[in-house]
Design a protein around this motif. Structure first.
Motif, PDB file in Angstrom:
ATOM      1  N   ARG A 110      28.044  75.326 -52.903  1.00 25.31           N
ATOM      2  CA  ARG A 110      27.784  75.010 -51.490  1.00 25.31           C
ATOM      3  C   ARG A 110      28.747  75.785 -50.591  1.00 25.31           C
ATOM      4  NH1 ARG A 110      30.279  71.865 -48.316  1.00 25.31           N
ATOM      5  NH2 ARG A 110      31.309  70.667 -49.950  1.00 25.31           N
ATOM      6  N   THR A 122      21.978  72.456 -46.495  1.00 24.24           N
ATOM      7  CA  THR A 122      20.986  71.374 -46.393  1.00 24.24           C
ATOM      8  C   THR A 122      20.694  71.070 -44.931  1.00 24.24           C
ATOM      9  OG1 THR A 122      22.712  69.682 -46.401  1.00 24.24           O
ATOM     10  CG2 THR A 122      21.777  70.303 -48.531  1.00 24.24           C
ATOM     11  N   LYS A 123      19.528  70.468 -44.689  1.00 22.01           N
ATOM     12  CA  LYS A 123      19.148  70.069 -43.325  1.00 22.01           C
ATOM     13  C   LYS A 123      20.100  68.987 -42.805  1.00 22.01           C
ATOM     14  CE  LYS A 123      14.218  71.138 -43.801  1.00 22.01           C
ATOM     15  NZ  LYS A 123      14.158  71.514 -45.217  1.00 22.01           N
ATOM     16  N   LYS A 124      20.566  68.165 -43.743  1.00 17.32           N
ATOM     17  CA  LYS A 124      21.503  67.088 -43.392  1.00 17.32           C
ATOM     18  C   LYS A 124      22.797  67.681 -42.832  1.00 17.32           C
ATOM     19  CE  LYS A 124      23.115  62.726 -45.393  1.00 17.32           C
ATOM     20  NZ  LYS A 124      23.288  61.970 -46.641  1.00 17.32           N
ATOM     21  N   GLY A 125      23.259  68.769 -43.480  1.00 12.97           N
ATOM     22  CA  GLY A 125      24.477  69.450 -43.027  1.00 12.97           C
ATOM     23  C   GLY A 125      24.278  70.118 -41.686  1.00 12.97           C
ATOM     24  N   ALA A 127      22.343  69.061 -39.319  1.00  4.80           N
ATOM     25  CA  ALA A 127      22.219  68.038 -38.276  1.00  4.80           C
ATOM     26  C   ALA A 127      23.583  67.597 -37.738  1.00  4.80           C
ATOM     27  CB  ALA A 127      21.471  66.833 -38.817  1.00  4.80           C
ATOM     28  N   LYS A 128      24.620  67.730 -38.571  1.00  8.41           N
ATOM     29  CA  LYS A 128      25.958  67.298 -38.150  1.00  8.41           C
ATOM     30  C   LYS A 128      26.509  68.272 -37.109  1.00  8.41           C
ATOM     31  CE  LYS A 128      27.250  65.039 -42.464  1.00  8.41           C
ATOM     32  NZ  LYS A 128      28.049  65.175 -43.675  1.00  8.41           N
ATOM     33  N   GLU A 161      17.718  71.782 -53.102  1.00  8.38           N
ATOM     34  CA  GLU A 161      18.321  71.237 -51.874  1.00  8.38           C
ATOM     35  C   GLU A 161      18.621  69.752 -52.028  1.00  8.38           C
ATOM     36  OE1 GLU A 161      17.133  70.773 -47.213  1.00  8.38           O
ATOM     37  OE2 GLU A 161      16.367  72.565 -48.237  1.00  8.38           O
ATOM     38  N   GLN A 162      17.714  69.021 -52.667  1.00  7.22           N
ATOM     39  CA  GLN A 162      17.937  67.583 -52.923  1.00  7.22           C
ATOM     40  C   GLN A 162      19.206  67.383 -53.757  1.00  7.22           C
ATOM     41  OE1 GLN A 162      14.470  65.879 -54.806  1.00  7.22           O
ATOM     42  NE2 GLN A 162      13.106  66.582 -53.174  1.00  7.22           N
ATOM     43  N   VAL A 165      22.340  67.837 -51.711  1.00  5.95           N
ATOM     44  CA  VAL A 165      22.619  66.643 -50.899  1.00  5.95           C
ATOM     45  C   VAL A 165      23.397  65.629 -51.741  1.00  5.95           C
ATOM     46  CG1 VAL A 165      21.575  64.650 -49.736  1.00  5.95           C
ATOM     47  CG2 VAL A 165      20.641  66.942 -49.368  1.00  5.95           C
TER      48      VAL A 165
END
Length: 211
Positions: A110, A122-125, A127-128, A161-162, A165
């Motif tokens: 990563r 990741t999309k989660k990263g 978004a932060k 990607e999952q 996460v």
């Protein structure tokens, strides 16, 4: 009786028993399996034929793993064994052998990805929002052009990607820990990853059904 690798005790293709015409030979010898376990690194050297050395890994906790699609390799921590086609006992006892499917720490990969492509993996990263104290490092036009060019190809498999996460990646061991003293391998991707994810899911369903 010593462990032997000769096939003279085997029956022939037609089922006939072969005649015993000699005893065991030194060059036919076999040795006890290494049964490499997960733990603090411990390697013994074994003197073998021709004065050469083999490195018998008794315990290992890390290895070099290649991310094939990104052409990069990183040393990372081995978390555990999740699947072995030959024997479930090797999964239960966390035994590291060639071909075992394991989970490894995703952090080094990563970090490399985020430094190489200058974007979260990741999309989660994504978004932060960046923290107030973080300073934006100014990049030269040349560096920015390189990054923009790289970003065109910065696609990660949704299954992979999952795993990023969760912070754990599925990998396969391709070295022989009992011979080379190393547990190196590659990250599972594409069709191979889909195959093993299906295997793991079906295994979990069987255990839930039997419980």
């Amino acid at each position: 009786m010593g462990i032997s690798r000769s096939s003279r005790h085997k029956r022939s293709a037609t089922g006939a028993q072969r005649a015993h015409y000699r005893k065991k030979r030194k060059f036919e010898l076999g040795r006890q399996p290494a049964s490499t376990k997960l733990g603090a690194k411990r390697i013994h050297t074994v003197r073998v034929r021709g004065g050469n050395l083999k490195y018998r890994a008794l315990r290992l906790d890390s290895g070099n793993f290649a991310w094939g699609s990104e052409h990069t390799t990183r040393k990372t921590r081995i978390i555990g064994v999740v699947y072995n086609a030959s024997n479930n006992e090797l999964v239960r006892t966390n035994t590291l052998v060639r071909g075992a499917i394991i989970q490894i720490d995703a952090t080094p990969f990563r970090q490399w990805y985020e430094a190489h492509y200058a974007q979260p993996i990741t999309k989660k990263g994504a978004a932060k929002a960046p923290a107030a104290g973080d300073e934006v490092v100014k990049k030269s036009n040349h560096v920015q052009r390189n990054l923009d060019e790289r970003k065109k190809d910065a696609k990660v498999d949704p299954l992979l990607e999952q795993q990023f996460v969760a912070g754990r990646l599925y990998a396969s061991i391709s070295s022989r820990p009992g011979q080379s003293g190393r547990a190196d391998g590659y990250i599972l991707e594409g069709k191979e990853l889909e195959f093993y994810v299906r295997k793991l899911r079906s295994g979990k369903q069987k255990h839930a059904h039997n419980a």
